[in-house]
Design an enzyme around this catalytic site. Sequence first.
Site, short mmCIF file in Angstrom:
data_model
loop_
_atom_site.label_atom_id
_atom_site.label_comp_id
_atom_site.label_asym_id
_atom_site.label_seq_id
_atom_site.Cartn_x
_atom_site.Cartn_y
_atom_site.Cartn_z
N GLN A 20 34.02 14.21 -14.73
CA GLN A 20 33.64 15.66 -15.23
C GLN A 20 34.70 16.73 -15.22
O GLN A 20 34.84 17.52 -15.91
CB GLN A 20 32.39 16.05 -14.83
CG GLN A 20 31.23 15.08 -15.22
CD GLN A 20 29.83 15.69 -14.64
OE1 GLN A 20 29.40 15.16 -13.56
NE2 GLN A 20 29.16 16.47 -15.54
N HIS A 111 29.59 8.15 -9.77
CA HIS A 111 28.54 9.19 -10.42
C HIS A 111 28.78 8.94 -12.10
O HIS A 111 29.71 9.52 -12.87
CB HIS A 111 29.46 10.59 -10.23
CG HIS A 111 28.50 11.56 -10.47
ND1 HIS A 111 27.98 12.70 -9.43
CD2 HIS A 111 28.08 11.99 -11.71
CE1 HIS A 111 27.25 13.57 -10.18
NE2 HIS A 111 27.46 13.37 -11.19
N ASN A 155 24.69 8.04 -7.81
CA ASN A 155 24.11 9.28 -8.23
C ASN A 155 23.11 9.16 -9.59
O ASN A 155 23.24 8.42 -10.41
CB ASN A 155 25.21 10.17 -8.96
CG ASN A 155 24.57 11.54 -9.39
OD1 ASN A 155 24.15 12.23 -8.73
ND2 ASN A 155 24.77 11.75 -10.62
N GLU A 299 22.34 18.57 -5.82
CA GLU A 299 22.51 19.39 -7.11
C GLU A 299 21.39 20.48 -7.40
O GLU A 299 20.17 19.80 -7.28
CB GLU A 299 22.83 18.67 -8.49
CG GLU A 299 24.01 17.73 -8.37
CD GLU A 299 24.16 16.81 -9.57
OE1 GLU A 299 23.72 17.19 -10.63
OE2 GLU A 299 24.72 15.83 -9.33
C1 BGC Z 1 24.43 15.17 -13.19
C2 BGC Z 1 25.72 15.87 -13.49
C3 BGC Z 1 25.27 16.57 -14.64
C4 BGC Z 1 24.00 17.54 -14.26
C5 BGC Z 1 23.96 18.45 -15.26
C6 BGC Z 1 23.10 15.70 -13.32
O1 BGC Z 1 22.09 15.01 -13.73
O2 BGC Z 1 24.27 14.25 -11.76
O3 BGC Z 1 26.60 15.06 -13.82
O4 BGC Z 1 26.44 17.46 -15.07
O5 BGC Z 1 22.96 16.94 -13.96
O6 BGC Z 1 23.28 18.08 -16.30
#
Ligand code: BGC
Length: 386
Positions: A20, A111, A155, A299
């Site tokens: 990304q 990931h 991930n 996240e």
């Molecule tokens: C993922 C990321 C993604 C983010 C926003 C997560 O599901 O790990 O790679 O950019 O969400 O969609």
Amino acid sequence: MENLKFPEGFLWGSATSSYQVEGGIENNDWAQAARERKVSSAGRATDHYHLYEQDFDLAKSLGQNAHRFSIEWARVEPEEGKFSQEAIEHYRKVLEALQARGLEPFATLWHFTSPIWFTEKGGFENKKAPEFFSRYCGYVVSQLGDKARFWITINEPNIYTDQGYRQGNWPPFKKNILKYIKVIKTLARAHLMSYNIIKTLNPKMQVGIAKNNMDFDSSKFNLIGRGVQIFRNKFWNHYFLKKIEAHQDFIGLNYYFHKHFGYKFYEQKNDLNWPIFPPGIYHVLKELMKYKKPIYITENGLADAKDEKRGKFIKEHLRWVWQAIQEGVDVRGYLYWSLLDNFEWAHGFGPRFGLIEVNYETLERRIRPSAWEYAKICKSNQLEIN
Ligand code: BGC
């Protein structure tokens, strides 16, 4: 005004992933799909591959003390069984750059993207995938284990299988429920084997996965909704975690989604039209308590190009994280998604998740105002609420 204090030693940071942000990756399944015009190309992305030091300087200036990033399997093992010393040296420098800035690394080993040689063998549909994957994980940790303590093998297994095998939006673009289930099981085995290999190499390593859990809800009076809620909660949130229960030292939680069965009005949505529902993070955290493991929020974030909602979004989610901690949930860190604007998979470069805005033409970085609001929390280890 009230000050909500977080536990001493709490980790504050942000996250990215290799494909990304790095740029210049041509030998994985996403790059291949871009050549076949099934998705857009990540190209040079944010060129983080070359600019990581300056990006980590920015993270440090924002008061962060942790950082999650991912290692690109296709760089490390470009051909089956052949490992690239150059790639290992690159990631060694990345880890050293993090350490030099006091940013505790969380290194993700996979990931969503896989080397082409692996997908040509069927990827995670191949029975032997756990062997291939764990050999790669073991190799990386044997080389770089002295530079990081936290390792995330996989991930979001559910998002990957959902997008790649049920909805057909991501490589390998399939819509096949049997394969969907098979791949989830194989990913669990891949984690188990990798966990064992890493722990044999060094029992002190902290190994886990990053798990997307959703807050499922329904009106009390909607019996069907309730049933669906219970089923989806069991399957989406807990099936995988149960399979690997005895083989994880922490749980990495990625929280984005709240799903209400039946109609519900949401005051706020992000640029991707996802409802914003901060109490959901509290609900999913409370449910994770039963695993009796430390939890890191690996996240949480939103697409908000104008940066109108991000500051409030972070504060409100943290308010609920704090509440969960008060009620005994062992949350030890929060990593906002994302440090930088980046390639948002099937959506391309449109959505803007970054604390830092990236101009894709000039590669210039600009710290968004919300990043300073978050920095205040990171630096003081507390959240001020009015
Ligand atoms: C993922 C990321 C993604 C983010 C926003 C997560 O599901 O790990 O790679 O950019 O969400 O969609």
